[in-house]
Design a protein around this motif. Structure first.
Motif, mmCIF file in Angstrom:
data_model
loop_
_atom_site.group_PDB
_atom_site.id
_atom_site.type_symbol
_atom_site.label_atom_id
_atom_site.label_comp_id
_atom_site.label_asym_id
_atom_site.label_seq_id
_atom_site.Cartn_x
_atom_site.Cartn_y
_atom_site.Cartn_z
ATOM 1 N N UNK A 1 -6.580 2.981 -4.628
ATOM 2 C CA UNK A 1 -7.324 1.792 -5.040
ATOM 3 C C UNK A 1 -6.997 1.339 -6.456
ATOM 4 N N UNK A 2 -5.836 1.756 -6.962
ATOM 5 C CA UNK A 2 -5.435 1.365 -8.311
ATOM 6 C C UNK A 2 -4.087 0.652 -8.242
ATOM 7 N N UNK A 3 -3.995 -0.521 -8.895
ATOM 8 C CA UNK A 3 -2.757 -1.297 -8.895
ATOM 9 C C UNK A 3 -1.769 -0.734 -9.907
ATOM 10 N N UNK A 4 -0.489 -0.622 -9.481
ATOM 11 C CA UNK A 4 0.575 -0.139 -10.358
ATOM 12 C C UNK A 4 1.751 -1.112 -10.296
ATOM 13 N N UNK A 5 2.339 -1.402 -11.424
ATOM 14 C CA UNK A 5 3.508 -2.271 -11.468
ATOM 15 C C UNK A 5 4.753 -1.503 -11.036
ATOM 16 N N UNK A 6 5.738 -2.238 -10.522
ATOM 17 C CA UNK A 6 7.029 -1.632 -10.175
ATOM 18 C C UNK A 6 8.089 -2.170 -11.128
ATOM 19 N N UNK A 7 8.795 -1.255 -11.762
ATOM 20 C CA UNK A 7 9.815 -1.629 -12.733
ATOM 21 C C UNK A 7 11.235 -1.431 -12.181
ATOM 22 N N UNK A 8 11.352 -0.662 -11.103
ATOM 23 C CA UNK A 8 12.658 -0.438 -10.477
ATOM 24 C C UNK A 8 12.434 -0.014 -9.035
ATOM 25 N N UNK A 9 13.503 -0.066 -8.256
ATOM 26 C CA UNK A 9 13.439 0.412 -6.880
ATOM 27 C C UNK A 9 13.145 -0.678 -5.866
ATOM 28 N N UNK A 10 13.620 -0.444 -4.633
ATOM 29 C CA UNK A 10 13.295 -1.292 -3.484
ATOM 30 C C UNK A 10 12.383 -0.469 -2.591
ATOM 31 N N UNK A 11 11.122 -0.874 -2.414
ATOM 32 C CA UNK A 11 10.148 -0.013 -1.730
ATOM 33 C C UNK A 11 10.579 0.346 -0.313
ATOM 34 N N UNK A 12 10.653 1.654 -0.020
ATOM 35 C CA UNK A 12 10.979 2.096 1.330
ATOM 36 C C UNK A 12 9.808 1.744 2.244
ATOM 37 N N UNK A 13 10.105 1.051 3.314
ATOM 38 C CA UNK A 13 9.070 0.519 4.186
ATOM 39 C C UNK A 13 9.129 -0.992 4.215
ATOM 40 N N UNK A 14 9.747 -1.586 3.192
ATOM 41 C CA UNK A 14 9.937 -3.031 3.164
ATOM 42 C C UNK A 14 10.999 -3.449 4.168
ATOM 43 N N UNK B 1 0.860 -1.188 0.000
ATOM 44 C CA UNK B 1 0.000 0.000 0.000
ATOM 45 C C UNK B 1 0.893 1.234 0.000
ATOM 46 N N UNK B 2 0.718 2.096 -0.998
ATOM 47 C CA UNK B 2 1.581 3.274 -1.157
ATOM 48 C C UNK B 2 1.041 4.435 -0.328
ATOM 49 N N UNK B 3 1.912 4.977 0.528
ATOM 50 C CA UNK B 3 1.620 6.190 1.286
ATOM 51 C C UNK B 3 2.755 7.168 1.053
ATOM 52 N N UNK B 4 2.522 8.424 1.394
ATOM 53 C CA UNK B 4 3.549 9.451 1.234
ATOM 54 C C UNK B 4 3.796 10.147 2.565
ATOM 55 N N UNK B 5 5.062 10.332 2.894
ATOM 56 C CA UNK B 5 5.414 11.084 4.098
ATOM 57 C C UNK B 5 6.158 12.349 3.677
ATOM 58 N N UNK B 6 5.935 13.399 4.413
ATOM 59 C CA UNK B 6 6.515 14.694 4.044
ATOM 60 C C UNK B 6 7.997 14.735 4.374
ATOM 61 N N UNK B 7 8.756 15.364 3.471
ATOM 62 C CA UNK B 7 10.179 15.581 3.701
ATOM 63 C C UNK B 7 10.387 17.001 4.216
ATOM 64 N N UNK B 8 11.541 17.256 4.805
ATOM 65 C CA UNK B 8 11.801 18.570 5.383
ATOM 66 C C UNK B 8 11.886 19.667 4.328
ATOM 67 N N UNK B 9 12.274 19.279 3.111
ATOM 68 C CA UNK B 9 12.391 20.286 2.061
ATOM 69 C C UNK B 9 11.050 20.584 1.381
#
Length: 596
Positions: A201-214, A85-93
């Motif tokens: 609620x929409x599925x998206x494929x991942x083509x690169x990256x290691x998900x942060x939170x894993x 499940x994709x969530x977003x956290x705010x960065x300091x910048x």
């Protein structure tokens, strides 16, 4: 049958003795029950253990059958990783960082994979890498930098664009395949990487990256970036060139002249001796203005923490630019990553660079200080010249923290004035003091490596008087009356009751967090070992709530915090046990969730 912990220790020892060794048949360790109980023991206490992914599966409801079902799916080859499940956290910048929240079943398997990968790769990682590694931290990276960057002329500040989001999957699997010859084990990792994510609620494929939170993302990133460490180590060996001489020629000439004068001073008398002494003293002053060592040496060293790295170079700026271009080309061709041109700066070491929250520079200090040598003689040297200075960035870190927490306000004349914090008025006096202490202790502990650590005394003063104003505002009183009420010798402290009697909380001072003292509560917690593990409690087949011994299913009930519990029967039992877990039968577990 040997426990998996012993097998992992044996793997780590083998990897230490044979860094280039190859490991096979690792998948079979994922079919052992005890590795999942060990994984669960690490996961259930985390804050995110009860956070749902794309399904309702969490750490609550863990059981023997849960583990057996996961192992059976792995045996049958039908295990399929669920999208995160994709969530977003705010960065300091002001930007946002994507965060992937996996299903707990995937978390459990990822933790088991992480334990195996750590045993295989941890002994082979470069000593200059400090991020996401056991017994290493920001402080170990900073200490190594203080030691290795002595005399550096230039800094290369490394910044990789979106490192974790741009890890090339096939390149990562190829790197893992050099050391791990087990297609089934690698396919499990590939599933985690290719699982995709759900956003709105929409599925998206991942083509690169290691998900942060894993759970296994940090060690996979270290495996990937270890190739960069090897490249930087290769550059270090190739670039290094020792000095042409132990001493600079000018320094040597004056030193020889002083020895001659010293000889004749011992063998002459009268006015001639006085003239020789005056000449000797003048040469003593002159030699302290000369460089003691020649500057024709070359050296390259680096420190990496996760995707942030900093290199120290003894050489010319042109050589630094060539090295930067070489590193950028390696990242692009070998690791499919991009080195940010705007943020990867070449800075002279006399100027501050920001790394891991510290301002770092190399001193140009000609101040002469005396110190005693090993043979007992007293000698004056420029002991600070060329040494690394770690300093506290007050404006960007300390002041921003104080304003963000609403501890101070700035007067028209620019001075800071401590103010009360309305959000803490509902707490008890001792809780208010502890809240301020935890914040002050955190910053003081982190910056206790700084050479200007004493300047945080003003920060502690502002925190203390904001705390006093908060307590005074709560009681509609004044600071003077509060200090008089809680007077304790030269300071003040707030009493609070415990089972063992009355204890006191006083405001934190910088002396409480000075170097050499164990001030990080995380390390203190790890020393405590529970008498019984979750596995032992499940295997006992006794409901810790109703006491039944004949249930078909026993599950683990988990809460986020004991502070959130009320006064019902099961909550009272958990508070009495002082545990965030309760092993119950399926019937009791159903009633707990139905609030019966």
């Amino acid at each position: 049958m040997k426990p998996t912990s012993e097998i992992l220790e044996r793997i780590a020892k083998c990897s230490t003795n044979h860094p280039d060794g190859v490991f096979t048949r690792l998948y079979r360790y994922l079919l052992r029950e005890d590795i999942y109980y060990a994984a669960y023991q690490k996961l259930y206490a985390n804050k995110g253990a009860l956070t749902e992914g794309t399904d309702s599966d969490t750490a609550d409801g863990f059981s023997e059958q849960y583990v057996q079902k996961l192992i059976q799916d792995l045996k049958d080859g039908v295990y399929q990783a669920k999208p995160v499940r994709r969530e977003y956290i705010k960065k300091r910048n002001g930007g946002e960082r994507p965060l992937g929240i996996p299903s707990f079943r995937d978390k459990l398997l990822q933790e088991a994979v992480r334990m195996i990968l750590e045993a295989v790769y941890e002994p082979t990682f470069d000593n200059h890498s400090h991020g996401f590694r056991p017994n290493r931290s920001c402080h170990t990276a900073l200490r190594q930098m203080s030691r290795d960057f002595t005399g550096a002329a230039w800094f290369i500040e490394g910044d990789i664009k979106g490192c974790f989001d741009n890890i090339h999957h096939e390149t990562l699997i190829a790197i893992l395949g050099k050391k791990i010859k087990d297609s089934k084990f690698l396919n499990v990792i590939r599933q985690f990487l290719k699982a995709g994510y759900v956003e709105n609620w929409k599925y998206n494929k991942t083509y690169s990256g290691a998900p942060q939170g894993g759970i296994c993302s940090p060690i996979l990133a270290n495996v990937y970036l270890n190739e960069l460490d090897r490249k930087l180590t290769e550059i270090s060996v190739r670039f290094a060139r020792p000095r042409s001489a132990l001493r600079a020629p000018e320094y040597d000439a004056v030193s020889r002249e002083m020895k001659k004068l010293s000889y004749w001073i011992d063998h002459t008398a009268g006015e001639e001796r006085e003239n020789l002494i005056r000449q000797y003293k003048q040469l003593q002053k002159d030699i302290l203005r000369l460089p003691a060592k020649p500057a024709d040496n070359k050296k390259f060293t680096f420190v990496r923490y996760a995707d942030d790295w900093l290199a120290g170079v003894c050489g010319t700026k042109r050589e630094c630019e060539e090295l930067k271009a070489e590193i950028a080309d390696f990242l692009k061709t070998e690791l499919k990553l991009t080195l940010s041109e705007e943020k990867t700066l070449i800075t002279h070491s006399s100027q501050n660079v920001r790394f891991l929250g510290y301002d770092i520079c190399v001193r140009r200090n000609q101040q002469v200080k005396g110190h005693r040598m090993k043979n007992g003689t007293w000698r004056k040297t420029r002991s600070l010249n060329g040494k690394v200075a770690l300093t506290v960035p007050h404006k960007d870190k300390i002041e921003r923290f104080l304003f963000a927490k609403k501890v101070i306000r700035q007067e028209p004349d620019g001075k800071f004035k401590p103010i009360h914090r309305t959000a803490l008025l509902n707490l008890s006096d001792s809780e208010i003091v502890e809240h301020y202490n935890s914040e002050a202790r955190g910053l003081c502990n982190y910056y206790n490596l700084a050479c200007d650590y004493h300047t945080l005394d003003y920060f502690c003063y502002l925190m203390e008087y904001s705390c006093l104003k908060t307590i005074a505002n709560k009681h509609k009183s004044s600071i003077r009356k509060i200090i008089r009420q809680y007077k304790d010798g030269k300071t003040w402290s707030v009493p609070y009751e415990t089972k063992s009697g009355t204890k006191y909380r006083r405001p934190v001072k910088i002396a409480d967090c000075k170097r050499g003292f164990l001030t990080d509560t995380v390390f203190q917690r790890t020393k405590y070992n529970w008498k019984t593990t979750v596995r032992q409690r499940l295997n006992a087949h006794i409901c810790e709530l109703c006491g039944t011994k004949s249930a078909d299913l026993y599950e683990v009930h988990v809460v986020r915090s004991l502070k959130e519990l009320g006064d019902s029967l099961w909550e009272t039992v958990m508070k009495k046990k002082r545990r965030k877990t309760l092993v119950v039968c399926s019937e009791c577990h159903r009633k707990i969730h139905e609030h019966k």
